[in-house]
Design an enzyme around this catalytic site. Structure first.
Site, PDB file in Angstrom:
ATOM      1  N   HIS A   1       0.827  -1.415  -0.008  1.00 18.20           N
ATOM      2  CA  HIS A   1       0.080   0.123  -0.048  1.00 18.20           C
ATOM      3  C   HIS A   1       0.855   1.284  -0.077  1.00 18.20           C
ATOM      4  O   HIS A   1       0.116   2.449  -0.037  1.00 18.20           O
ATOM      5  CB  HIS A   1      -0.891   0.039   1.105  1.00 18.20           C
ATOM      6  CG  HIS A   1      -0.158   0.025   2.585  1.00 18.20           C
ATOM      7  ND1 HIS A   1      -1.142   0.537   3.603  1.00 18.20           N
ATOM      8  CD2 HIS A   1       0.937  -0.203   3.134  1.00 18.20           C
ATOM      9  CE1 HIS A   1      -0.044   0.447   4.737  1.00 18.20           C
ATOM     10  NE2 HIS A   1       0.989  -0.071   4.398  1.00 18.20           N
ATOM     11  N   HIS A   2       2.190   1.203   0.008  1.00 17.15           N
ATOM     12  CA  HIS A   2       3.180   2.433  -0.236  1.00 17.15           C
ATOM     13  C   HIS A   2       3.233   2.630  -1.529  1.00 17.15           C
ATOM     14  O   HIS A   2       4.120   3.722  -1.791  1.00 17.15           O
ATOM     15  CB  HIS A   2       4.255   2.226   0.663  1.00 17.15           C
ATOM     16  CG  HIS A   2       3.859   2.041   2.181  1.00 17.15           C
ATOM     17  ND1 HIS A   2       3.206   3.072   2.743  1.00 17.15           N
ATOM     18  CD2 HIS A   2       4.464   1.116   3.060  1.00 17.15           C
ATOM     19  CE1 HIS A   2       3.156   2.547   4.233  1.00 17.15           C
ATOM     20  NE2 HIS A   2       3.889   1.355   4.290  1.00 17.15           N
ATOM     21  N   CYS A   3       2.981   1.891  -2.521  1.00 15.11           N
ATOM     22  CA  CYS A   3       3.266   2.015  -3.892  1.00 15.11           C
ATOM     23  C   CYS A   3       2.218   2.942  -4.587  1.00 15.11           C
ATOM     24  O   CYS A   3       1.129   1.996  -4.516  1.00 15.11           O
ATOM     25  CB  CYS A   3       3.969   0.741  -4.565  1.00 15.11           C
ATOM     26  SG  CYS A   3       4.325   0.941  -6.209  1.00 15.11           S
TER      27      CYS A   3
ATOM     28  N   ASN B   1      -0.403   5.379   1.847  1.00 18.62           N
ATOM     29  CA  ASN B   1      -0.197   6.512   0.971  1.00 18.62           C
ATOM     30  C   ASN B   1      -0.085   6.188  -0.472  1.00 18.62           C
ATOM     31  O   ASN B   1      -0.564   6.889  -1.339  1.00 18.62           O
ATOM     32  CB  ASN B   1       0.812   7.211   1.210  1.00 18.62           C
ATOM     33  CG  ASN B   1       2.335   6.500   1.309  1.00 18.62           C
ATOM     34  OD1 ASN B   1       2.114   5.160   1.507  1.00 18.62           O
ATOM     35  ND2 ASN B   1       3.238   7.199   0.527  1.00 18.62           N
TER      36      ASN B   1
END
Length: 375
Positions: free
Chosen positions: A162-164, A206
């Site tokens: 979920h950070h990509c 993010n």
């Protein structure tokens, strides 16, 4: 390639192997031995347990919940699959090495995975031993999205990067699997026009937030430790229901907030699918999460989310995301077993739900007509 309509009237830009038909005998649990990252012990230089996915499967087999024959074998996402979301420039940065003399330096991948010694390995090994497993997990999430629509629920034992976002990786996340799963559904499955992401990893998600910042079809609920990585204020603008936690938050407060806000989120937006990012880095003692949730609290948390989805007849896709202690694999397996005991997953789960949105989706689901994708 110009976009063409599939048989369901959706616009599809390319042929994919990820939406293959799966035999009814398979449970919608997606995994491949290729998920696990093992190479000369380098994976031990990051706190992430890069073999936890295989351990989850081993525990589920030991409890006789699954066998190899009923697991759906994940396929690697192709470059064409990844280009549904990612920019060609970003994928090229992952692929290409920096040349210095006769050496190829894998700087971008070393930075994203937070394993600095990868910088000193030949680039072809980094591609094969690190990025291929992450692409296979990404393919697994996309496959599980389709399975969730068909069966009412699905679990990818990996994924949750979920950070990509479309053009940037970080935090051990090289591919935007959550964004990809949603975009694939929007493009390829008739009747899927909205999604809710419930992100309960300890870190702010993010990546998908940046990808869906201007997309009103996607509702994002994010519950995270406000004091830790990534602290992305720009991405926070995409969160419709933001729950920021303090250091050391414990079970009672945490579960109360998860229950309250998941109910609120699903009442505010009735989605066609829920993507549940079930990180276990909320566990007490996690070196990166900073929260203090017990194993029993994690199991209860997952039950809360699946029960909320089941009451409303909304298909749910679960990905396992972060978790940086050796015992997290056991907790994930125990949680899946609890979901089964509660009748929230398994062959009987659709019968428990009764007539629902799922039965409608099953009649509308669009297949690419590719070959079988199961063991």
């Amino acid at each position: 390639m110009s976009k063409k309509e599939d048989s369901g009237g959706k616009k599809c830009s390319h042929h994919t192997e990820l939406y293959a038909e799966v035999p009814a005998s398979c449970l919608p649990i997606v995994y491949s031995p290729e998920y696990n990252i093992t190479f000369m012990g380098l994976e031990k230089l990051h706190p992430f347990d890069a073999g936890k996915w295989g351990k989850v499967i081993r525990f589920l087999k030991e409890e006789q919940f699954i066998t190899d024959e009923i697991i759906v074998l994940a396929r690697e996402a192709s470059e064409a699959d990844l280009l549904v979301v990612h920019t060609a420039r970003y994928l090229n940065r992952l692929k290409n090495a920096i040349l210095e003399g006769s050496r190829e330096w894998s700087l971008v991948v070393a930075t994203i995975t937070e394993i600095p010694p990868l910088l000193f390995l030949p680039n072809f090994l980094v591609q094969r031993k690190v990025l291929r497993p992450l692409r296979t997990q990404t393919g697994g999430t996309i496959m599980a999205g389709k399975l969730a629509i068909d069966r009412g629920w699905a679990i990818n034992v990996g994924g949750g990067f979920h950070h990509c976002s479309s053009d940037k990786g970080g935090g051990f996340c090289a591919y935007a699997d959550i964004t990809l799963a949603i975009k694939f559904l929007f493009e390829r499955v008739e009747g899927v026009a909205s999604a809710t992401i419930i992100d309960l990893d300890a870190h702010q998600g993010n990546g998908h937030e940046r990808d869906f910042l201007e997309d009103r079809r996607v509702y994002i609920m994010d519950v995270y430790n406000r004091h830790i990585y990534p602290g992305d204020g720009y991405a926070k603008r995409a969160i419709k229901r933001k729950v920021e936690l303090d250091w050391g938050t414990e079970d009672s407060e945490y579960l109360q907030k998860v229950d309250l806000h998941s109910e609120g989120a699903l009442n505010e937006a009735r989605p066609d699918i829920i993507i549940y990012n079930a990180g276990t880095d909320i566990l007490d003692g996690d070196p990166l999460g900073g929260l203090a949730i017990s194993p029993q609290g994690i199991i209860k948390r997952d039950e809360i989310i699946f029960r909320a989805a089941r009451r409303r007849g909304i298909p749910i896709l679960m990905v396992t995301s972060g978790g940086y202690q050796k015992k997290t694999a056991r907790i994930i397996a125990d949680s899946i077993l609890n979901l089964h005991r509660q009748g929230l997953i398994g062959e009987e789960a659709l019968d428990v739900a009764g007539p629902s949105h799922v039965s409608l989706m099953m009649s509308k689901s669009v297949s690419s007509g590719a070959t079988l994708a199961a063991i």
